[in-house]
Motif scaffolding. Structure first.
Motif, mmCIF file in Angstrom:
data_model
loop_
_atom_site.group_PDB
_atom_site.id
_atom_site.type_symbol
_atom_site.label_atom_id
_atom_site.label_comp_id
_atom_site.label_asym_id
_atom_site.label_seq_id
_atom_site.Cartn_x
_atom_site.Cartn_y
_atom_site.Cartn_z
ATOM 1 N N TRP A 78 28.574 10.981 -27.644
ATOM 2 C CA TRP A 78 29.956 10.592 -27.936
ATOM 3 C C TRP A 78 30.417 9.431 -27.072
ATOM 4 C CZ3 TRP A 78 31.624 11.829 -32.360
ATOM 5 C CH2 TRP A 78 31.171 12.996 -32.982
ATOM 6 N N LEU A 79 29.706 9.175 -25.969
ATOM 7 C CA LEU A 79 30.022 7.993 -25.180
ATOM 8 C C LEU A 79 29.791 6.727 -26.001
ATOM 9 C CD1 LEU A 79 30.752 6.736 -22.411
ATOM 10 C CD2 LEU A 79 28.304 6.768 -21.884
ATOM 11 N N GLY A 80 28.709 6.723 -26.785
ATOM 12 C CA GLY A 80 28.440 5.571 -27.641
ATOM 13 C C GLY A 80 29.520 5.344 -28.674
ATOM 14 N N GLU A 81 30.135 6.433 -29.161
ATOM 15 C CA GLU A 81 31.214 6.303 -30.134
ATOM 16 C C GLU A 81 32.460 5.650 -29.530
ATOM 17 O OE1 GLU A 81 31.073 7.041 -33.363
ATOM 18 O OE2 GLU A 81 28.950 7.549 -33.140
ATOM 19 N N LEU A 82 32.553 5.639 -28.213
ATOM 20 C CA LEU A 82 33.673 4.965 -27.543
ATOM 21 C C LEU A 82 33.296 3.556 -27.106
ATOM 22 C CD1 LEU A 82 34.940 7.916 -25.325
ATOM 23 C CD2 LEU A 82 36.153 6.915 -27.253
ATOM 24 N N ALA A 83 32.084 3.389 -26.579
ATOM 25 C CA ALA A 83 31.697 2.105 -26.006
ATOM 26 C C ALA A 83 31.420 1.048 -27.073
ATOM 27 C CB ALA A 83 30.466 2.276 -25.109
ATOM 28 N N GLU A 84 30.778 1.426 -28.191
ATOM 29 C CA GLU A 84 30.408 0.417 -29.185
ATOM 30 C C GLU A 84 31.618 -0.178 -29.910
ATOM 31 O OE1 GLU A 84 27.507 -0.982 -29.365
ATOM 32 O OE2 GLU A 84 26.959 0.335 -27.719
ATOM 33 N N PRO A 85 32.610 0.628 -30.353
ATOM 34 C CA PRO A 85 33.810 -0.006 -30.927
ATOM 35 C C PRO A 85 34.543 -0.902 -29.932
ATOM 36 C CG PRO A 85 33.713 2.306 -31.543
ATOM 37 C CD PRO A 85 32.639 2.087 -30.520
ATOM 38 N N ASP A 88 32.702 -4.097 -30.014
ATOM 39 C CA ASP A 88 32.984 -4.824 -31.253
ATOM 40 C C ASP A 88 34.340 -5.520 -31.182
ATOM 41 O OD1 ASP A 88 30.588 -3.901 -32.179
ATOM 42 O OD2 ASP A 88 31.433 -2.276 -33.378
ATOM 43 N N ASP A 89 35.320 -4.859 -30.580
ATOM 44 C CA ASP A 89 36.642 -5.457 -30.441
ATOM 45 C C ASP A 89 36.574 -6.712 -29.574
ATOM 46 O OD1 ASP A 89 39.385 -5.854 -30.561
ATOM 47 O OD2 ASP A 89 39.808 -4.501 -28.905
ATOM 48 N N LEU A 90 35.809 -6.635 -28.489
ATOM 49 C CA LEU A 90 35.670 -7.796 -27.618
ATOM 50 C C LEU A 90 34.967 -8.950 -28.336
ATOM 51 C CD1 LEU A 90 34.687 -6.163 -24.205
ATOM 52 C CD2 LEU A 90 36.879 -7.183 -24.825
ATOM 53 N N VAL A 91 33.928 -8.623 -29.103
ATOM 54 C CA VAL A 91 33.209 -9.663 -29.853
ATOM 55 C C VAL A 91 34.161 -10.360 -30.827
ATOM 56 C CG1 VAL A 91 31.430 -10.057 -31.597
ATOM 57 C CG2 VAL A 91 30.926 -8.637 -29.605
ATOM 58 N N GLN A 92 34.982 -9.587 -31.530
ATOM 59 C CA GLN A 92 35.943 -10.182 -32.449
ATOM 60 C C GLN A 92 36.923 -11.084 -31.711
ATOM 61 O OE1 GLN A 92 37.794 -7.032 -34.662
ATOM 62 N NE2 GLN A 92 35.926 -6.484 -35.756
ATOM 63 N N ARG A 93 37.352 -10.653 -30.526
ATOM 64 C CA ARG A 93 38.282 -11.477 -29.758
ATOM 65 C C ARG A 93 37.625 -12.792 -29.330
ATOM 66 N NH1 ARG A 93 42.780 -9.746 -26.934
ATOM 67 N NH2 ARG A 93 43.673 -7.811 -27.678
ATOM 68 N N VAL A 94 36.399 -12.714 -28.842
ATOM 69 C CA VAL A 94 35.710 -13.925 -28.380
ATOM 70 C C VAL A 94 35.474 -14.886 -29.540
ATOM 71 C CG1 VAL A 94 33.553 -14.809 -27.414
ATOM 72 C CG2 VAL A 94 34.643 -12.806 -26.401
ATOM 73 N N THR A 116 27.399 -13.637 -25.247
ATOM 74 C CA THR A 116 26.052 -13.119 -25.007
ATOM 75 C C THR A 116 25.905 -12.413 -23.669
ATOM 76 O OG1 THR A 116 25.371 -15.256 -24.090
ATOM 77 C CG2 THR A 116 25.012 -14.895 -26.445
ATOM 78 N N ARG A 117 26.739 -12.726 -22.692
ATOM 79 C CA ARG A 117 26.565 -12.149 -21.366
ATOM 80 C C ARG A 117 27.768 -11.329 -20.923
ATOM 81 N NH1 ARG A 117 27.201 -13.734 -15.864
ATOM 82 N NH2 ARG A 117 25.572 -12.838 -14.538
ATOM 83 N N GLN A 118 28.938 -11.927 -20.943
ATOM 84 C CA GLN A 118 30.092 -11.236 -20.378
ATOM 85 C C GLN A 118 30.503 -10.022 -21.207
ATOM 86 O OE1 GLN A 118 33.278 -13.970 -19.439
ATOM 87 N NE2 GLN A 118 31.888 -15.444 -18.512
ATOM 88 N N VAL A 119 30.407 -10.118 -22.526
ATOM 89 C CA VAL A 119 30.740 -8.956 -23.357
ATOM 90 C C VAL A 119 29.800 -7.797 -23.059
ATOM 91 C CG1 VAL A 119 30.711 -8.089 -25.729
ATOM 92 C CG2 VAL A 119 31.861 -10.222 -25.214
ATOM 93 N N THR A 125 29.570 -1.687 -18.230
ATOM 94 C CA THR A 125 30.401 -1.129 -17.157
ATOM 95 C C THR A 125 31.488 -0.225 -17.720
ATOM 96 O OG1 THR A 125 31.720 -3.176 -17.199
ATOM 97 C CG2 THR A 125 29.987 -3.013 -15.538
ATOM 98 N N TYR A 126 31.945 -0.501 -18.932
ATOM 99 C CA TYR A 126 32.938 0.361 -19.577
ATOM 100 C C TYR A 126 32.370 1.768 -19.762
ATOM 101 C CZ TYR A 126 36.214 1.933 -23.230
ATOM 102 O OH TYR A 126 37.137 2.625 -23.980
ATOM 103 N N GLY A 127 31.134 1.849 -20.270
ATOM 104 C CA GLY A 127 30.503 3.156 -20.422
ATOM 105 C C GLY A 127 30.292 3.841 -19.087
ATOM 106 N N GLY A 128 29.861 3.078 -18.069
ATOM 107 C CA GLY A 128 29.662 3.664 -16.746
ATOM 108 C C GLY A 128 30.959 4.172 -16.139
#
Length: 568
Positions: A78-85, A88-94, A116-119, A125-128
């Protein structure tokens, strides 16, 4: 830092978060029960002369650990269900920010590094951080419940210094984030200074200016050293907070051991309290301090830079302007790639009346694609004026420019989706009955569409050849509403017969056609030809240029045409 924390918290999805917390409960079971089990194993087992009973209690703790391992497995799911969206939100913003800057005419050179790097740094780190904070909260709650069940008086001794260390750590996070940001900026300035010096190392050595070059980087080096020392000071404060919240409770329990025994607490109960401190509170606080104090600071700083870049003020889009027809004109256009470079185009005058078919020829690297960029509004000339319908294309909003001209580059772009979606996304309306069939037939893409399974078939870009991708792009552009079509070697991967069919289809479509010729046969089909030689340009029909232009005769001579069958 508050902005970044609010953004991270607001990105949490309720469903996966509740499931994450739910599966954290069995994971926390061993920590919550460890002190109680140790107390019972000591008092009712080993000290009572019943080692089997003591081992049974400890065996129960092993079983609880198995349950905790199952909980941990589901927690990561369930961590992946939080970290991946969140990623995706950050990728859309960039991507959205970079596209907005590009449309506004401002290149975003750092977008690729952010994507490619900062996202990826922020996602990891968000998951951690989620794991560290979740584990801390669940473990502390479990320990408090366990302490209250074993000996409430021990809880009263343990929790105040623990909370004191926690509060001190939270209070220093703002300072830590500031120091981390200073260190990152100092490192970037040092990299920029050393990069400029190293780029001129040969000239520095030749001119004997090593001392001056060293002085150029001395300041950034000293600044980075100061930033690193300050960051090390924050690390020392972090260690002090852990000592206060992690080790002081243990010292307090040991110092109060005699007083606790006088109040009737058994050795097992005291050992259970110590177990909660050593194997519950200490690891939880250690994980929180190292996670939030280390990767958490990188998370805040990097996320802040992403949010800053995606929220950069975008210049207002230019207003729509009235145009008169769609004549294409260049007057005295000069363009060079840099202030000290030789011009690629020099004082170029060109008029392409509406409805005319013009071919552009010249040696490779002579500036034909640069001319396309200027005609299409992608490049601004250093001097002179360019217009489509009497208006500079670079001053038009993107939607109005798309209504005037369509550009088909040499490297055709297709995307994963249906054939219909790839062919019609420039149309801005649903195609009329038979319109798609007519366009596909005109350009000569019937076999390709059939092979892909018709208009509902799936397009997989990696499975298409370069020529097939060009056919898709040609049909798409044929269906576009723009009256000016610019083909920048857009048929170079097609055979001569297919190239002829596509160009004749665009010429018969109506509107203006400008072709950067890949083969001289394209020039022979055009009404007028522009010959570029690097110092000037000459315009005329095929017969006139064959008689007056040595370069054009040379280009014709390099390509010996053979009889081509008529396009079907």
């Amino acid at each position: 830092m508050r902005r970044e924390v609010r953004f991270a918290v607001s990105s949490l999805r309720r469903g996966p978060l509740l499931r994450l917390v739910g599966w954290s409960l069995p994971e926390a079971l061993p920590a919550a029960a460890s002190g109680f089990v140790v107390a019972r194993a000591v008092d009712a087992g080993f000290l009572a002369g019943e080692p089997v009973t003591g081992l049974a209690w400890l065996g129960g703790l092993v079983l609880m650990s198995v349950v905790g391992a199952a909980g941990t497995r589901m927690v990561f799911r369930w961590l992946g269900e939080l970290a991946e969206p969140f990623r995706d939100d950050l990728v859309q913003r960039v991507v959205g920010g970079a596209l907005a800057q590009a449309v506004a005419g401002r290149a975003d050179d750092g977008a690729l590094a952010r994507l490619t790097r900062q996202v990826e740094i922020v996602r990891d780190t968000y998951g951690g951080l989620l794991m560290a904070c979740r584990g801390f909260v669940v473990t502390v709650v479990g320990v408090v419940v366990g302490l209250l069940s074993v000996a409430p008086v021990v809880a009263l001794l343990v929790m105040p210094p623990f909370l004191l260390g926690l509060v001190a750590f939270v209070a220093m996070l703002g300072l830590a984030a500031q120091r981390q940001r200073e260190a990152v900026l100092a490192d970037e300035r040092l990299a920029a200074a050393t990069g400029s010096v190293l780029a001129g190392a040969r000239d520095i050595t030749a001119s004997g200016t090593e001392e001056h070059a060293a002085g150029m980087v001395a300041g950034p080096i000293a600044e980075q050293a100061r930033a690193e020392r300050r960051l090390a000071g924050v690390a020392a404060l972090r260690t002090l907070c852990f000592a206060l919240g992690g080790w002081l409770p243990l010292v307090v329990v040991l110092l109060a051991g005699g007083w606790l025994v006088d109040r009737g607490l058994t050795a097992g109960t005291i050992m259970g309290g110590l177990t909660y401190v050593l194997f519950g509170l200490q690891p939880a606080l250690q994980n929180l301090v190292s996670g939030v104090g280390g990767s958490g600071l990188r998370f805040v700083v990097t996320l802040g830079r992403l949010l800053d870049a995606s929220s950069m003020p975008t210049p207002p889009a230019p207003a729509r302007r009235p145009t008169t027809g769609h004549d294409v004109e260049l007057r005295g256009v000069t363009f060079a790639y840099g202030p000290h470079a030789e011009p690629v185009l020099r004082d170029l005058d060109l008029t392409v009346p509406a409805g005319q078919h013009l071919a552009v020829v010249g040696p490779s690297g002579i500036g034909k694609s640069t001319l396309v960029g200027i005609l299409s509004g992608l490049l601004r000339p250093d001097r002179g004026a360019v217009s489509i319908g009497g208006v500079d294309p670079a001053e038009l909003p993107a939607d109005q420019l798309a209504e005037l001209r369509v550009l088909i580059p040499q490297e055709a772009y297709v995307f994963a989706g249906s054939v219909r979606e790839n062919l019609t996304y420039l149309m801005r309306r649903e195609p009329a009955a038979g319109e798609l069939d007519a366009a596909v037939a005109a350009v000569g893409a019937e076999l390709l569409v059939a092979r892909l399974g018709g208009y509902a078939g799936a397009v997989r870009p990696a499975e298409l050849s370069a020529g097939e991708r060009q056919l898709v792009a040609l049909v798409r552009s044929y269906l576009a509403p723009a009256p000016v079509a610019v083909l920048d070697e857009a048929t170079c991967h097609l055979d001569p017969v297919a190239e002829r069919r596509a160009e004749e289809a665009f010429a018969a479509r109506g509107g203006t056609l400008i072709v950067i010729a890949h083969r001289i046969s394209s020039a022979m089909r055009a009404e007028r030809v522009l010959v570029m030689d690097g110092t000037g340009a000459q315009v005329g029909d095929h017969a006139t240029l064959a008689a007056t232009s040595a370069l054009y005769r040379e280009l014709v001579g390099h390509w010996q045409p053979t009889a081509l069958p008529a396009a079907p």
